[in-house]
Design a protein around this motif. Sequence first.
Motif, PDB file in Angstrom:
ATOM      1  N   GLN A 182       0.712  -1.157  -0.084  1.00  0.00           N
ATOM      2  CA  GLN A 182       0.015   0.132   0.074  1.00  0.00           C
ATOM      3  C   GLN A 182       0.681   1.381  -0.174  1.00  0.00           C
ATOM      4  O   GLN A 182       0.325   2.339   0.296  1.00  0.00           O
ATOM      5  N   MET A 197      -3.339   1.634  10.035  1.00  0.00           N
ATOM      6  CA  MET A 197      -3.380   0.204  10.397  1.00  0.00           C
ATOM      7  C   MET A 197      -3.343  -0.575   8.844  1.00  0.00           C
ATOM      8  O   MET A 197      -2.905  -1.891   8.571  1.00  0.00           O
ATOM      9  N   LEU A 198      -3.978  -0.060   7.615  1.00  0.00           N
ATOM     10  CA  LEU A 198      -4.025  -0.543   6.372  1.00  0.00           C
ATOM     11  C   LEU A 198      -2.544  -0.613   5.888  1.00  0.00           C
ATOM     12  O   LEU A 198      -2.287  -1.402   4.855  1.00  0.00           O
ATOM     13  N   HIS A 228       0.479  -3.202  12.981  1.00  0.00           N
ATOM     14  CA  HIS A 228      -0.748  -3.333  12.677  1.00  0.00           C
ATOM     15  C   HIS A 228      -1.712  -3.620  13.755  1.00  0.00           C
ATOM     16  O   HIS A 228      -2.737  -3.018  14.119  1.00  0.00           O
ATOM     17  N   ARG A 265      -4.745  -1.739  15.326  1.00  0.00           N
ATOM     18  CA  ARG A 265      -5.953  -2.233  14.883  1.00  0.00           C
ATOM     19  C   ARG A 265      -7.017  -2.347  16.446  1.00  0.00           C
ATOM     20  O   ARG A 265      -8.021  -2.128  16.448  1.00  0.00           O
ATOM     21  N   PHE A 305     -21.509   7.540   9.420  1.00  0.00           N
ATOM     22  CA  PHE A 305     -20.264   8.339  10.096  1.00  0.00           C
ATOM     23  C   PHE A 305     -20.699   9.493  11.332  1.00  0.00           C
ATOM     24  O   PHE A 305     -20.098   9.489  11.969  1.00  0.00           O
ATOM     25  N   GLY A 322     -14.304   3.559   3.908  1.00  0.00           N
ATOM     26  CA  GLY A 322     -15.535   3.162   4.234  1.00  0.00           C
ATOM     27  C   GLY A 322     -16.568   3.889   3.658  1.00  0.00           C
ATOM     28  O   GLY A 322     -17.628   3.523   3.374  1.00  0.00           O
ATOM     29  N   THR A 339      -6.884  -5.332  -3.914  1.00  0.00           N
ATOM     30  CA  THR A 339      -6.105  -4.980  -3.064  1.00  0.00           C
ATOM     31  C   THR A 339      -4.815  -5.238  -3.245  1.00  0.00           C
ATOM     32  O   THR A 339      -4.513  -6.431  -3.664  1.00  0.00           O
ATOM     33  N   ARG A 383      -0.622  -5.994  -2.339  1.00  0.00           N
ATOM     34  CA  ARG A 383       0.318  -6.548  -1.376  1.00  0.00           C
ATOM     35  C   ARG A 383       1.625  -6.776  -2.189  1.00  0.00           C
ATOM     36  O   ARG A 383       1.722  -6.812  -3.503  1.00  0.00           O
ATOM     37  N   ALA A 441     -15.141  -9.999  -0.291  1.00  0.00           N
ATOM     38  CA  ALA A 441     -15.401  -8.330  -0.434  1.00  0.00           C
ATOM     39  C   ALA A 441     -15.025  -7.700   0.674  1.00  0.00           C
ATOM     40  O   ALA A 441     -14.627  -6.604   0.573  1.00  0.00           O
ATOM     41  N   PHE A 442     -14.835  -8.108   1.806  1.00  0.00           N
ATOM     42  CA  PHE A 442     -14.393  -7.458   3.077  1.00  0.00           C
ATOM     43  C   PHE A 442     -12.679  -7.855   3.337  1.00  0.00           C
ATOM     44  O   PHE A 442     -12.292  -7.368   4.257  1.00  0.00           O
ATOM     45  N   GLY A 443     -12.149  -8.484   2.333  1.00  0.00           N
ATOM     46  CA  GLY A 443     -10.593  -8.892   2.336  1.00  0.00           C
ATOM     47  C   GLY A 443     -10.772 -10.055   3.191  1.00  0.00           C
ATOM     48  O   GLY A 443     -11.814 -10.834   3.265  1.00  0.00           O
ATOM     49  N   HIS A 474      -6.081  -8.103   7.907  1.00  0.00           N
ATOM     50  CA  HIS A 474      -6.732  -6.523   7.442  1.00  0.00           C
ATOM     51  C   HIS A 474      -8.237  -6.946   7.116  1.00  0.00           C
ATOM     52  O   HIS A 474      -8.691  -5.918   6.703  1.00  0.00           O
ATOM     53  N   CYS A 510     -11.769  -6.242   6.859  1.00  0.00           N
ATOM     54  CA  CYS A 510     -12.430  -4.997   7.089  1.00  0.00           C
ATOM     55  C   CYS A 510     -13.065  -4.854   8.520  1.00  0.00           C
ATOM     56  O   CYS A 510     -13.645  -5.715   8.964  1.00  0.00           O
ATOM     57  N   ALA A 520     -15.210  -3.142   9.833  1.00  0.00           N
ATOM     58  CA  ALA A 520     -16.304  -2.593   9.726  1.00  0.00           C
ATOM     59  C   ALA A 520     -17.322  -3.454   9.217  1.00  0.00           C
ATOM     60  O   ALA A 520     -18.563  -3.061   8.978  1.00  0.00           O
TER      61      ALA A 520
HETATM   62  C1  HEM Z   1     -19.442  -1.982   1.721  1.00  0.00           C
HETATM   63  C2  HEM Z   1     -18.470  -1.263   2.407  1.00  0.00           C
HETATM   64  C3  HEM Z   1     -17.173  -1.566   2.634  1.00  0.00           C
HETATM   65  C4  HEM Z   1     -16.265  -2.714   1.892  1.00  0.00           C
HETATM   66  C5  HEM Z   1     -16.777  -3.421   0.730  1.00  0.00           C
HETATM   67  C6  HEM Z   1     -14.988  -2.748   2.983  1.00  0.00           C
HETATM   68  C7  HEM Z   1     -14.167  -3.609   2.315  1.00  0.00           C
HETATM   69  C8  HEM Z   1     -12.631  -3.621   2.937  1.00  0.00           C
HETATM   70  C9  HEM Z   1     -11.375  -4.362   2.589  1.00  0.00           C
HETATM   71  C10 HEM Z   1     -11.669  -5.225   1.283  1.00  0.00           C
HETATM   72  C11 HEM Z   1     -10.689  -4.318   3.358  1.00  0.00           C
HETATM   73  C12 HEM Z   1      -9.200  -4.944   3.430  1.00  0.00           C
HETATM   74  C13 HEM Z   1      -8.331  -4.201   2.621  1.00  0.00           C
HETATM   75  C14 HEM Z   1      -6.897  -4.867   2.465  1.00  0.00           C
HETATM   76  O1  HEM Z   1      -6.868  -5.905   2.957  1.00  0.00           O
HETATM   77  O2  HEM Z   1      -6.088  -4.179   1.708  1.00  0.00           O
HETATM   78  C15 HEM Z   1     -11.133  -3.409   4.338  1.00  0.00           C
HETATM   79  C16 HEM Z   1     -10.241  -2.824   5.357  1.00  0.00           C
HETATM   80  C17 HEM Z   1     -10.971  -1.929   6.219  1.00  0.00           C
HETATM   81  N1  HEM Z   1     -12.203  -1.260   6.335  1.00  0.00           N
HETATM   82 FE1  HEM Z   1     -13.685  -1.843   5.225  1.00  0.00          FE
HETATM   83  N2  HEM Z   1     -15.181  -2.041   3.535  1.00  0.00           N
HETATM   84  C18 HEM Z   1     -16.318  -1.218   3.588  1.00  0.00           C
HETATM   85  C19 HEM Z   1     -16.826  -0.349   4.667  1.00  0.00           C
HETATM   86  C20 HEM Z   1     -15.969   0.150   5.526  1.00  0.00           C
HETATM   87  C21 HEM Z   1     -16.580   1.244   6.442  1.00  0.00           C
HETATM   88  C22 HEM Z   1     -17.934   1.809   6.607  1.00  0.00           C
HETATM   89  C23 HEM Z   1     -15.425   1.294   7.606  1.00  0.00           C
HETATM   90  C24 HEM Z   1     -15.459   2.351   8.414  1.00  0.00           C
HETATM   91  C25 HEM Z   1     -16.255   2.772   9.075  1.00  0.00           C
HETATM   92  C26 HEM Z   1     -14.290   0.633   7.097  1.00  0.00           C
HETATM   93  C27 HEM Z   1     -13.066   0.445   7.609  1.00  0.00           C
HETATM   94  C28 HEM Z   1     -12.063  -0.482   7.305  1.00  0.00           C
HETATM   95  C29 HEM Z   1     -10.789  -0.510   7.967  1.00  0.00           C
HETATM   96  C30 HEM Z   1     -10.425   0.294   9.206  1.00  0.00           C
HETATM   97  C31 HEM Z   1     -10.176  -1.303   7.276  1.00  0.00           C
HETATM   98  C32 HEM Z   1      -8.567  -1.752   7.647  1.00  0.00           C
HETATM   99  C33 HEM Z   1      -8.343  -2.887   8.448  1.00  0.00           C
HETATM  100  C34 HEM Z   1      -7.122  -3.499   8.684  1.00  0.00           C
HETATM  101  O3  HEM Z   1      -6.024  -3.015   7.940  1.00  0.00           O
HETATM  102  O4  HEM Z   1      -6.783  -3.917   9.582  1.00  0.00           O
HETATM  103  N3  HEM Z   1     -14.762  -0.188   6.090  1.00  0.00           N
HETATM  104  N4  HEM Z   1     -12.367  -2.943   4.189  1.00  0.00           N
END
Ligand code: HEM
Length: 405
Positions: free
Chosen positions: A70, A83-84, A91, A95, A146, A240, A290, A292, A342-344, A348, A350, A352
């Motif tokens: 990143q 943290m990302l 990290h 976190r 938010f 987010g 994403t 790496r 989709a949330f990883g 890391h 997500c 949230a």
């Molecule tokens: C549909 C909505 C969302 C999707 C699809 C999503 C998806 C993701 C993904 C794929 C990652 C991992 C990225 C990586 O590994 O490089 C991630 C990490 C993260 N997301 Fe989400 N996200 C969403 C909404 C949100 C919201 C609303 C927030 C905060 C209010 C948020 C906060 C975070 C944070 C803080 C991380 C970093 C976690 C870490 O590095 O340990 N996300 N998200």
Amino acid sequence: MTASTEIRFPADVPHPFSPAGRLDPYPSYDWLRSRSPVHHDPMARLWLVTGHADCAAVLRDRAFSASAGQQGRARDEDLPPSMLTTDPPDHTRLRTPGLLLLGPAAIASVADGITADVDDLLDGLAAETVVDAIERIGSPLATSVFLRLFGLAESDRKAFSQLAQAASINLDPLAGPQVAALGRSAMKELTRFLQAHCATLPQNSHGAPAASSPLARLVADDRLTDAETLGVLGLAVVGGWQPLAEAIGNAMYWLLPRPEALTSLRLGGDELARTAVDELLRLEAPIPFTARVALTDVRLPGGEVPRGARVLAVVAAANRDPAVFERPNNLVLDRSPNPHLAFGGGPHFCLAAQLVRQTGAVLLARLAERFPAASLAGPPPGWASTLVPRRLRALPVALGGGDAR
Ligand code: HEM
């Protein structure tokens, strides 16, 4: 380099980053996954990883560094890495306190407020006939979430959403230098806004009154410095706000042409709304990939990557891997289990995810109940050419009258 490095895209399959591929990347994802799941792309100087098992391994394996991956991402350089952009143990240190903002207790504390926001938002649409779902539902709901998390006032809505929108250009890890420069100045403005807000809150836990928002609880905690706290907040907004806003548009793009899906949601209760959120994210991941960097030579199930390789885990491709998902291109509202990425995944994952799932389930259930005849209006909606997030240019929706509350 492995044999897959020699494999070239055939003439009739557009590269996923070409103009045609950006609008519809799925044919190229299918081709890559079946022919070259760990693919060296000499033009982009990247490795594209598209199989589910391969992507999951890239996200989980410590041999792949998020910090190095990143590095090109624009951020406020006056703040420490977020943290990302760090690997364990840094990290983990960042976190863990982040859970005060986005962990289960934080989400429970804002859940009723967010449900009320959804109801107010849909109430406000009852007299309308056609609305742009992203402008009138996705973006305002993301802002409401938010405002609740950060304890911002309704009067902050406009300023916050403009800053969040501007800072969102930092989402794209492949953005060019001009966009990155814009992104950096937007991040600085966002930081100033958040800093001014945090300054109004009690600073340390010692003797501070009970904090009233998840953000106030994070600020009242001593584990992070002020700059680290601002880094967590900036990351939450950039990572987010727009993904949430666009996920809502992407979900409606799949749902509304299928009246039977809307009917099932109306009758299916909370459980179906919950599985539907994951299924809609699986089909149209707002963050399609994403980055790496491989710290050593790594053997993945689908091929090898050399040390130093810049790797994109293409989760949008993994999410339609037929080896894992039956009928991968179909909307199956009650799909369970649904191991989409989709949330990883891995460290890391997500932070949230639970908040997104809960907000999405409330919105889907209420939308199906309030606007059972909602449908897409006008010509077929078009996808924007941005790579991250995957998003529609607009989504005009005919609300079909709504209920008579
Ligand atoms: C549909 C909505 C969302 C999707 C699809 C999503 C998806 C993701 C993904 C794929 C990652 C991992 C990225 C990586 O590994 O490089 C991630 C990490 C993260 N997301 Fe989400 N996200 C969403 C909404 C949100 C919201 C609303 C927030 C905060 C209010 C948020 C906060 C975070 C944070 C803080 C991380 C970093 C976690 C870490 O590095 O340990 N996300 N998200």
